[in-house]
Design a protein around this motif. Sequence first.
Motif, PDB file in Angstrom:
ATOM      1  N   GLU A 180     -13.483  22.086  70.531  1.00 40.72           N
ATOM      2  CA  GLU A 180     -14.807  21.491  70.492  1.00 40.72           C
ATOM      3  C   GLU A 180     -14.817  20.369  69.456  1.00 40.72           C
ATOM      4  O   GLU A 180     -14.124  20.426  68.445  1.00 40.72           O
ATOM      5  N   ARG A 181     -15.601  19.343  69.739  1.00 42.39           N
ATOM      6  CA  ARG A 181     -15.788  18.261  68.783  1.00 42.39           C
ATOM      7  C   ARG A 181     -16.868  18.651  67.771  1.00 42.39           C
ATOM      8  O   ARG A 181     -17.983  18.996  68.155  1.00 42.39           O
ATOM      9  N   LYS A 182     -16.517  18.635  66.503  1.00 38.34           N
ATOM     10  CA  LYS A 182     -17.465  18.880  65.414  1.00 38.34           C
ATOM     11  C   LYS A 182     -17.442  17.628  64.544  1.00 38.34           C
ATOM     12  O   LYS A 182     -16.480  17.400  63.798  1.00 38.34           O
ATOM     13  N   THR A 183     -18.481  16.826  64.622  1.00 33.07           N
ATOM     14  CA  THR A 183     -18.353  15.492  64.077  1.00 33.07           C
ATOM     15  C   THR A 183     -19.680  14.957  63.578  1.00 33.07           C
ATOM     16  O   THR A 183     -20.756  15.455  63.931  1.00 33.07           O
ATOM     17  N   GLU A 184     -19.597  13.921  62.773  1.00 36.20           N
ATOM     18  CA  GLU A 184     -20.765  13.168  62.312  1.00 36.20           C
ATOM     19  C   GLU A 184     -20.362  11.703  62.232  1.00 36.20           C
ATOM     20  O   GLU A 184     -19.297  11.379  61.712  1.00 36.20           O
ATOM     21  N   TYR A 185     -21.215  10.828  62.757  1.00 35.53           N
ATOM     22  CA  TYR A 185     -20.876   9.409  62.730  1.00 35.53           C
ATOM     23  C   TYR A 185     -22.071   8.580  62.270  1.00 35.53           C
ATOM     24  O   TYR A 185     -23.231   8.976  62.401  1.00 35.53           O
ATOM     25  N   ASP A 186     -21.746   7.412  61.713  1.00 30.62           N
ATOM     26  CA  ASP A 186     -22.774   6.515  61.184  1.00 30.62           C
ATOM     27  C   ASP A 186     -23.380   5.675  62.295  1.00 30.62           C
ATOM     28  O   ASP A 186     -22.743   5.406  63.333  1.00 30.62           O
ATOM     29  N   LEU A 187     -24.606   5.228  62.064  1.00 32.97           N
ATOM     30  CA  LEU A 187     -25.315   4.390  63.020  1.00 32.97           C
ATOM     31  C   LEU A 187     -25.709   3.079  62.361  1.00 32.97           C
ATOM     32  O   LEU A 187     -26.108   3.050  61.187  1.00 32.97           O
ATOM     33  N   LEU A 188     -25.594   1.999  63.109  1.00 36.38           N
ATOM     34  CA  LEU A 188     -26.134   0.699  62.728  1.00 36.38           C
ATOM     35  C   LEU A 188     -27.039   0.260  63.866  1.00 36.38           C
ATOM     36  O   LEU A 188     -26.550  -0.107  64.941  1.00 36.38           O
ATOM     37  N   SER A 189     -28.331   0.347  63.658  1.00 44.27           N
ATOM     38  CA  SER A 189     -29.273   0.082  64.741  1.00 44.27           C
ATOM     39  C   SER A 189     -30.007  -1.231  64.517  1.00 44.27           C
ATOM     40  O   SER A 189     -30.210  -1.667  63.371  1.00 44.27           O
ATOM     41  N   THR A 230     -18.571   0.965  62.794  1.00 43.92           N
ATOM     42  CA  THR A 230     -19.644   0.854  63.780  1.00 43.92           C
ATOM     43  C   THR A 230     -19.933  -0.608  64.069  1.00 43.92           C
ATOM     44  O   THR A 230     -20.045  -1.427  63.149  1.00 43.92           O
ATOM     45  N   LEU A 231     -20.052  -0.939  65.343  1.00 44.63           N
ATOM     46  CA  LEU A 231     -20.341  -2.321  65.717  1.00 44.63           C
ATOM     47  C   LEU A 231     -21.738  -2.713  65.257  1.00 44.63           C
ATOM     48  O   LEU A 231     -22.683  -1.915  65.354  1.00 44.63           O
TER      49      LEU A 231
END
Length: 831
Positions: A194-203, A797-798
């Motif tokens: 299973e993927r257990k993850t956290e990622y950043d956002l640029l909105s 993050t793009l």
Amino acid sequence: MQQRFVPEKTALALAIATVFASGMAQAQDSGAATDGAAATVVVTGTRVANRSALDTASPVDIISAETLKTSGSTELNQALAVALPSLNFPRPAITDGTDTVRPATLRGMSPDQSLVLVNSKRRHAASLVNLNGSIGRGAAAVDMNSIPSAIVKNIEVLRDGAAAQYGSDAISGVVNIRLRTDRDGGEGTVSFGERKTEYDLLSAAAPAGAAWSAPSSRKRSDGQTKTVSAWKGLPWGESGYVTIAAEYKDQEHTERSGYDMRQLYARVNGAYDPRELTINRFDAWYGEPEMQQKTVFVNAGNDLGGGAKLYGWSGYQRRDAASAGYFRMPQDARNVQSIYPNGFLPIIAPTVEDFSAAAGVSWTEGDWDMDASLVYGQNRMDYQIENTLNASIGATSKTSFDAGGYSYNQLVYNLTGVRKFDVNGLASPLNLAVGTEVRREGYEMHAGEADSYRNGGRLLTNGTPAAAGAQVFPGFRPANNVSTARTAIGVFADLEANVTDAFLASAAVRGERYSDFGNSLAGKLSGRYDFGKNFALRGSVQNGFRAPSLQQQKFTSTSTNFIDGVPYEITTFRPTDPVALALGAKPLKAEKSTNFSLGAVMRFAPVSLTVDAYRINVRDRIVLSENLTSAAVRNYIVSQGFSGIGGGRFFINGVDTHTDGVDIVANLPWNAGNVGRFDFTLAGNYNRTEVTRTPTTAQLAALNPAPVLFDRVNVLTLEKGQPRNKVTASVNWKLAQLGLTARATRYGEVLSPGTTAAFDFELKPKTIVDLEARYALTPKLNLALGADNVFDQYSATLPPALNTTSNAPFSNYTPWGNSGRYIYARGTYSF
């Protein structure tokens, strides 16, 4: 209902599988592996029996079944990518069929410039040709993930051109998958991850006056993957074997979308619709596809007496996948709000069926070791488009469509003879191999249902026509139907001998004739000089070729685009289509290459070190042109007598590239007594590609403005779209019932190119760490816990300017994928 396989071809393949039961390796593949890759006998790149990995004139890597098992993934491509620095396996998303059939690359070249063998016999390619903006655009490559890892004994990777030895495609190297030959024993494996993850956002910024805001990061638990696999060896008579393997895989999709800050609904009396605050703004699938996969493979062989041996293999896989396109907002002109009042996420759900069967016999004819074989393979891909609509039909549109598909098949006959001659003056017998290969290839395309592509005539409120065809993937049309075939006949000769005790030399030449484009001739000279037991130099010079695939020659698709309210047909043209010819296209010809390599082998017991530098020049690479849809192109097409054509694209020769690189591999086995046994590996690859020529046509160059046939995005993808360097350091440790694998892979910088330099995005180097711990609960039952990408690394993050929809927050050029940490458990029972 489309038939899954062409009946007469199916009968032929099934007859092979039934009569011969499935496969043994060639007569040369008789050496048994010993402990340590250095002493393992290889059959790839040489036709001399009992040649070990460190004694060859070209670099050969050996990836064992145990190494594949400790990667945490049952995908062969993924396992090879973490084991070999020179092999890359990017995992793009939102790229249509490429989400399901992802290609791998060797030494930074195109996926179709590496040859894949099974038991030293050519493997058939996938029917898919990659069309979207990802690594391998325009290529149709072999899908190695159609072979279950449970049936694999080891994999040999020849990191050198070998077109003179094996024929088309072997420009950058050869991957030879060798199958198990067990007549007893077996193993069953169950794994869950299973993927257990956290990622950043640029909105992006919210619209003026909007009450919604984006979080700065996001946690996810998804991508649950269950795999059940087993292999079993069975006796066949007194000396024969039948090894059977089966695998079932169930994978949930991963979702790494950004937070959609756009206004999704029309305003109500000048105010934002209240639904803006309740709709799910993580409205895309970006990441791994959903997949259910069933695979069975059998490999068998037996002695016939008198030195003759019968062999063969057969395999079948069905893969049902689902991935997404871009989210269509509720007020999108491509939506019908009575069907999807909250917008919709269209799903591409292909079914891929892969079948292969081989049969052969080896025998002795005087002084000759003979081998004859017949190998058949077919790959078929059918598209179902779900959760979508045809906006031009309106409220009565279906929401699921059969969009058609395509298939590719290959039938190969080989006859090889190998013998040794005593020649005065040589330090060893002269090994001569001669043979012929006759190959027939077929390619078919079939249309989808009419509603998947037709224009229903609906107009939008402003009077412009609504988009025609199934959203995200318009179906193939009857005009796209094709059924074609070609033949190729090749002959080769291969010489190898020790000129002196220290100097090994080999030469190979191969000529092939194709029924559709003509002849090719390839030659190779290689040598190795051992200065002593501890040091040797090796090198080669050769020319090679890659024939244009039937997929590149015959694929076509059409969609209707409205430009200023006028419908135009935008087409991927065959290179021989009259419109493509009017634009300057020509029938495709073979890519040609020249390869140079120079390497050193050093052995300072117990350390072994190899360093191999290479240069690969490729001329007339086949690429897919840009979309040529400007007004100047449309007007020119009309002037040539074609109406209703809005332009399109086509495959064309004309890109020249120059690739330099170096591979370094060091191994250190260490028996530390009571502390356990360690196996250390440090391996690296440096690779640089330069595009020295791009295609042009006189017809397009004369237009004002002249369109670009192959733009900077595609040029920079070839030059900088894969890691400039990649280094892997790993250690395997074993003590009694305990075992541990630790691996760190550093990926060098990668450029995610934009249409202008202002939109280029550089992916900084990252190090990905994988860990696995094992415990033998009993002599037969082993348990493992592991994590790939332990530290949950993502590429940057793009920025919103490069991800205006929020659907794709990461670059598809990320070489290790964009799904984050994967935690898994595995149980293995031997019997």
